[in-house]
Design a protein around this motif. Structure first.
Motif, PDB file in Angstrom:
ATOM      1  N   GLY A  12       0.819  -1.192   0.000  1.00 35.29           N
ATOM      2  CA  GLY A  12       0.000   0.000   0.000  1.00 35.29           C
ATOM      3  C   GLY A  12       0.855   1.245   0.000  1.00 35.29           C
ATOM      4  O   GLY A  12       2.081   1.179  -0.136  1.00 35.29           O
ATOM      5  N   ARG A  13       0.182   2.371   0.154  1.00 35.60           N
ATOM      6  CA  ARG A  13       0.853   3.661   0.068  1.00 35.60           C
ATOM      7  C   ARG A  13       1.392   4.097   1.421  1.00 35.60           C
ATOM      8  O   ARG A  13       0.748   3.887   2.451  1.00 35.60           O
ATOM      9  CB  ARG A  13      -0.136   4.694  -0.497  1.00 35.60           C
ATOM     10  N   TYR A  14       2.611   4.657   1.405  1.00 35.46           N
ATOM     11  CA  TYR A  14       3.214   5.181   2.642  1.00 35.46           C
ATOM     12  C   TYR A  14       4.031   6.413   2.276  1.00 35.46           C
ATOM     13  O   TYR A  14       5.206   6.323   2.020  1.00 35.46           O
ATOM     14  CB  TYR A  14       4.073   4.105   3.330  1.00 35.46           C
ATOM     15  N   ASP A  15       3.378   7.559   2.258  1.00 36.45           N
ATOM     16  CA  ASP A  15       4.022   8.741   1.705  1.00 36.45           C
ATOM     17  C   ASP A  15       4.975   9.445   2.660  1.00 36.45           C
ATOM     18  O   ASP A  15       5.674  10.367   2.258  1.00 36.45           O
ATOM     19  CB  ASP A  15       2.950   9.743   1.227  1.00 36.45           C
ATOM     20  N   CYS A  16       5.000   9.033   3.917  1.00 33.95           N
ATOM     21  CA  CYS A  16       5.780   9.821   4.881  1.00 33.95           C
ATOM     22  C   CYS A  16       7.135   9.213   5.214  1.00 33.95           C
ATOM     23  O   CYS A  16       7.949   9.843   5.889  1.00 33.95           O
ATOM     24  CB  CYS A  16       4.985  10.012   6.162  1.00 33.95           C
ATOM     25  N   ALA A  17       7.367   7.968   4.752  1.00 31.55           N
ATOM     26  CA  ALA A  17       8.566   7.263   5.216  1.00 31.55           C
ATOM     27  C   ALA A  17       9.847   8.013   4.879  1.00 31.55           C
ATOM     28  O   ALA A  17      10.798   8.029   5.653  1.00 31.55           O
ATOM     29  CB  ALA A  17       8.605   5.860   4.635  1.00 31.55           C
ATOM     30  N   GLY A  18       9.891   8.655   3.721  1.00 27.19           N
ATOM     31  CA  GLY A  18      11.113   9.325   3.301  1.00 27.19           C
ATOM     32  C   GLY A  18      11.426  10.571   4.121  1.00 27.19           C
ATOM     33  O   GLY A  18      12.573  11.014   4.175  1.00 27.19           O
ATOM     34  N   ALA A  19      10.393  11.157   4.740  1.00 25.19           N
ATOM     35  CA  ALA A  19      10.568  12.420   5.455  1.00 25.19           C
ATOM     36  C   ALA A  19      11.676  12.330   6.499  1.00 25.19           C
ATOM     37  O   ALA A  19      12.472  13.251   6.667  1.00 25.19           O
ATOM     38  CB  ALA A  19       9.257  12.830   6.110  1.00 25.19           C
ATOM     39  N   ALA A  20      11.736  11.191   7.177  1.00 29.05           N
ATOM     40  CA  ALA A  20      12.743  11.012   8.222  1.00 29.05           C
ATOM     41  C   ALA A  20      14.153  11.095   7.636  1.00 29.05           C
ATOM     42  O   ALA A  20      15.102  11.436   8.329  1.00 29.05           O
ATOM     43  CB  ALA A  20      12.537   9.661   8.902  1.00 29.05           C
ATOM     44  N   PHE A  21      14.271  10.805   6.348  1.00 26.01           N
ATOM     45  CA  PHE A  21      15.591  10.822   5.718  1.00 26.01           C
ATOM     46  C   PHE A  21      15.786  12.076   4.871  1.00 26.01           C
ATOM     47  O   PHE A  21      16.631  12.136   4.001  1.00 26.01           O
ATOM     48  CB  PHE A  21      15.787   9.571   4.867  1.00 26.01           C
ATOM     49  N   GLY A  22      14.927  13.057   5.097  1.00 27.30           N
ATOM     50  CA  GLY A  22      15.143  14.343   4.466  1.00 27.30           C
ATOM     51  C   GLY A  22      14.234  14.669   3.302  1.00 27.30           C
ATOM     52  O   GLY A  22      14.145  15.817   2.890  1.00 27.30           O
ATOM     53  N   ARG A  23      13.580  13.658   2.732  1.00 23.95           N
ATOM     54  CA  ARG A  23      12.725  13.942   1.584  1.00 23.95           C
ATOM     55  C   ARG A  23      11.458  13.125   1.672  1.00 23.95           C
ATOM     56  O   ARG A  23      11.507  11.903   1.568  1.00 23.95           O
ATOM     57  CB  ARG A  23      13.443  13.576   0.280  1.00 23.95           C
ATOM     58  N   ALA A  24      10.325  13.768   1.889  1.00 24.85           N
ATOM     59  CA  ALA A  24       9.064  13.029   1.917  1.00 24.85           C
ATOM     60  C   ALA A  24       8.634  12.769   0.487  1.00 24.85           C
ATOM     61  O   ALA A  24       8.096  13.643  -0.172  1.00 24.85           O
ATOM     62  CB  ALA A  24       8.009  13.818   2.664  1.00 24.85           C
ATOM     63  N   ARG A  25       8.919  11.578   0.010  1.00 20.08           N
ATOM     64  CA  ARG A  25       8.542  11.239  -1.357  1.00 20.08           C
ATOM     65  C   ARG A  25       7.283  10.403  -1.322  1.00 20.08           C
ATOM     66  O   ARG A  25       7.125   9.530  -0.465  1.00 20.08           O
ATOM     67  CB  ARG A  25       9.657  10.393  -1.993  1.00 20.08           C
ATOM     68  N   PRO A  26       6.366  10.619  -2.260  1.00 21.71           N
ATOM     69  CA  PRO A  26       5.240   9.693  -2.369  1.00 21.71           C
ATOM     70  C   PRO A  26       5.806   8.288  -2.585  1.00 21.71           C
ATOM     71  O   PRO A  26       6.785   8.131  -3.316  1.00 21.71           O
ATOM     72  CB  PRO A  26       4.494  10.172  -3.614  1.00 21.71           C
TER      73      PRO A  26
END
Lengths: 213, 424
Positions: free
Chosen positions: B314-328
């Motif tokens: 499924g979709r998880y759009d916030c995972a990248g935010a912790a690493f500096g870039r919230a990518r879809p």
């Protein structure tokens, strides 16, 4: 084992079975063998698409969780102790109602600072209950006659089901803390409810109608 | 467990007993299973590649923070930790590769365009995922980063279905796909101003579809209509495609975001039904597995009689935010060992073991034989060279069904001979 395409229901012998069969009868589901005498563990019913498994009460969630049975009937006490991971509880059958309590000698001071010894067959429930209160307790797992433990100093208090409270009173014990209201639940396997959705939902809805006054 | 009992277990599992047991939930593959697993691994990776997914290979262990930060806490208790002797910091053995791949996309690759990544590897779970399951799944998965539209979810869900269909053999003919959307509950909880405790309690009851418990909880809270009746109805919103229509009625007042979520589920359900008319589609708007990690459409694959899901995503759009870039981001994972189990249970005939050919002389004795062996091996055949037994003679390998036989007329070392295949 040949695959069975219908619905498999896990029922425990004893009180739950006695209370559940009258609910299933209006749905046209009646065991074709006398459950008290048969040695069979897989019991066909008057409906070809439904069969029953005779299991031990505490095992019902396990059978349903593994998908060995699609749905089952289990007490909330058993579900709380088991954890119920991956199980649905779509219906409260409202039978075999009782309470899960901490019980002990009359006037026992639970707020005392001493480390409690707790005898129970619900070790997980008891651990969670006392942990939520920030209490360290020593748990003693017993399989029956819980009420005996405080009388012979095996434990300070017990965690057990109380229905009428007669056994407690007869042994000079009383309920001290209410943990949860218990009733019998219909449980369903997660995957079964999705892959056999139509059949199982129909059965649940029929049961709801039987339960509705 | 009494100390006596645990001592016994300890004795049984140590080398002293000579039993060499494996830890609970840890299993190994013997040759035929390992061959089938490898075949499935290769064909799955080939499929991913043909869909444009590039393979990455994240490390087995990482610093614990980077493993956990994007998982929403769901992996915390599942991750086995060890202390790094080099840095003194805590390492985690991966329990799920998805956050690792999200880190690779957000931090290492740092591309702006759509990125498709896939991976396969062993993960370690501190405890089995319920019911006597494994603690060492062979995880395989594909993730699509940089595209927030439902089309990306559809692509990943389609790839998941194709993977399970190919791996699951006959049993997968009865494949069921379950579709949900975690935003529906999240948006409703926010709009109804549930406290964090209330949101958790209701979430827990929804997970169990415990309709009576939900009614009990709502009765004890001061929640305004129409939210009260909408929450009460949510657990019932599961079934066929018609559930979506019901949902539109029941959740009509829940706001635009909920409406958009229902639209997305309908869009993906319709597209999947057109693509795969034979699979069962099940919609469950109260399905909240991975609620803390996911942010949109969620899907899972089931086959009847298995009792658990074969793949999910499924979709998880916030995972990248912790690493500096919230990518879809959207993706799916599956356990190859579980897929193999299902296919082995449903396919009558396993792919027969490859024929083995016995070469009766050791290497370096006969040049003609050596070159024949090399040619056969290069063409993908299995050739086993002779090894002499205790008496100095060479016995044919027990698993060989054919052999290379010297034919021809001359007795010299060269031209007259050739080595031909013959029955053994």
């Amino acid at each position: 084992m040949a695959t069975f395409e219908g619905i498999t229901i896990a029922l425990s012998k004893g009180r739950i079975l006695k209370d559940t069969l009258p609910l299933l009868a209006p749905l046209g589901i009646e065991p074709t063998e006398n459950l008290d005498t048969t040695r069979k563990l897989i019991i066909p019913t008057t409906r070809a698409d439904v069969r029953l498994l005779a299991v031990r009460a505490t095992d019902a969630p396990t059978y349903v969780q593994h998908g060995a049975a699609d749905i089952g009937v289990a007490g909330k006490d058993v579900l709380m102790e088991h954890g119920g991971e991956g199980l649905y509880e779509p219906l409260d059958l409202g039978i075999a109602k009782c309470q899960l309590v901490v019980a002990g000698p009359k006037d026992f001071d639970l707020s005392g600072r001493q480390r409690l010894k707790v005898a129970t067959k619900y070790v997980n429930v008891a651990r969670r209950h006392f942990a939520a209160e920030g209490r360290h307790v020593d748990l003693i797992k017993l399989y029956g006659s819980m009420e005996l433990a405080p009388l012979v100093d095996l434990a300070d208090v017990i965690v057990d089901l109380v229905d009428t409270g007669n056994t407690l009173r007869a042994n000079d014990l009383e309920p001290l803390v209410h943990i949860a209201d218990i009733s019998t639940r219909l449980i369903a396997n997660r995957a079964a409810l999705k892959t056999k959705h139509t059949a199982i939902t129909a059965l649940i809805n029929d049961l709801k109608e039987v339960l509705a006054p | 467990m009494s100390s006596n009992e645990s001592n016994k277990t300890e004795q049984l599992t140590t080398s002293a007993s000579g039993l060499w047991l494996l830890p609970d939930g840890v299993e190994e593959s013997l040759p035929s299973e390992a061959a089938a697993l490898e075949k499935m691994r290769r064909s799955s990776l080939d499929r991913f590649r043909s869909w444009g997914f590039e393979q990455v290979d994240p490390p087995l262990v990482e610093f614990i923070e980077s493993l956990l930060i994007s998982s929403g806490g769901d992996l915390d208790l599942q991750t086995v930790r060890v202390t790094d002797q080099m840095s003194g910091r805590m390492l985690g053995v991966r329990a799920d590769m998805t956050p690792q791949v999200a880190r690779i996309d957000a931090h290492r690759l740092n591309r702006d365009e759509v990125t498709r990544l896939c991976y396969v590897g062993s993960v370690l779970h501190a405890r089995p995922d319920c019911f006597g399951g494994t603690r060492v799944p062979l995880q395989i998965g594909a993730e699509l980063f940089g595209h927030g539209d439902i089309a990306a979810d559809l692509e990943v869900a389609s790839l998941m279905i194709e993977t399970v269909l190919a791996a699951g053999g006959k049993g997968a003919e009865k494949l069921h796909i379950d579709l949900g959307h975690v935003s529906i509950y999240r948006e409703m909880a926010e709009a109804a101003e549930l406290s964090a405790d209330q949101e958790d309690a209701l979430f827990e009851a929804l997970q169990r579809k415990a309709v009576n418990d939900i009614a009990g909880l709502l009765a004890g809270w001061n929640i305004e209509e129409p939210w009260r009746s909408m929450f009460a109805e949510l657990a019932n919103l599961s079934g066929g495609m018609d559930v979506l229509k019901t949902a539109r009625g029941v959740l009509a007042d829940a706001g635009d975001k909920v409406k958009a979520a229902i639209d997305s589920v309908e869009c993906i359900a319709t597209a999947l039904r057109n693509q795969y008319p034979n699979i069962g589609l099940h919609v469950d708007l109260a399905e909240l597995r991975g609620y803390r990690f996911h942010t949109g459409v969620v899907f899972a694959a089931f086959v009847p009689g298995t009792g658990q899901e074969l793949a999910r995503g499924g979709r998880y759009d916030c995972a990248g935010a912790a690493f500096g870039r919230a990518r879809p981001a959207t993706g799916f994972t599956a356990d190859l060992k579980l897929l193999l189990k299902v296919s082995a249970a449903t396919i009558e005939s396993q792919p027969e073991a490859q024929e083995r050919i016995w070469a009766p002389l050791a290497a370096g004795v006969d040049a003609a034989l050596d070159s024949r062996v090399r040619a056969l091996r290069d063409s993908g055949r299995v050739v086993v060279r002779a090894l002499s037994g205790p008496d100095g003679k060479c016995q044919p390998d027990a698993n060989c069904t054919r052999q290379l036989q010297r034919t021809g007329d001359g007795e010299g070392h060269s031209t007259g001979f050739s080595w031909e295949l013959a029955a053994l």
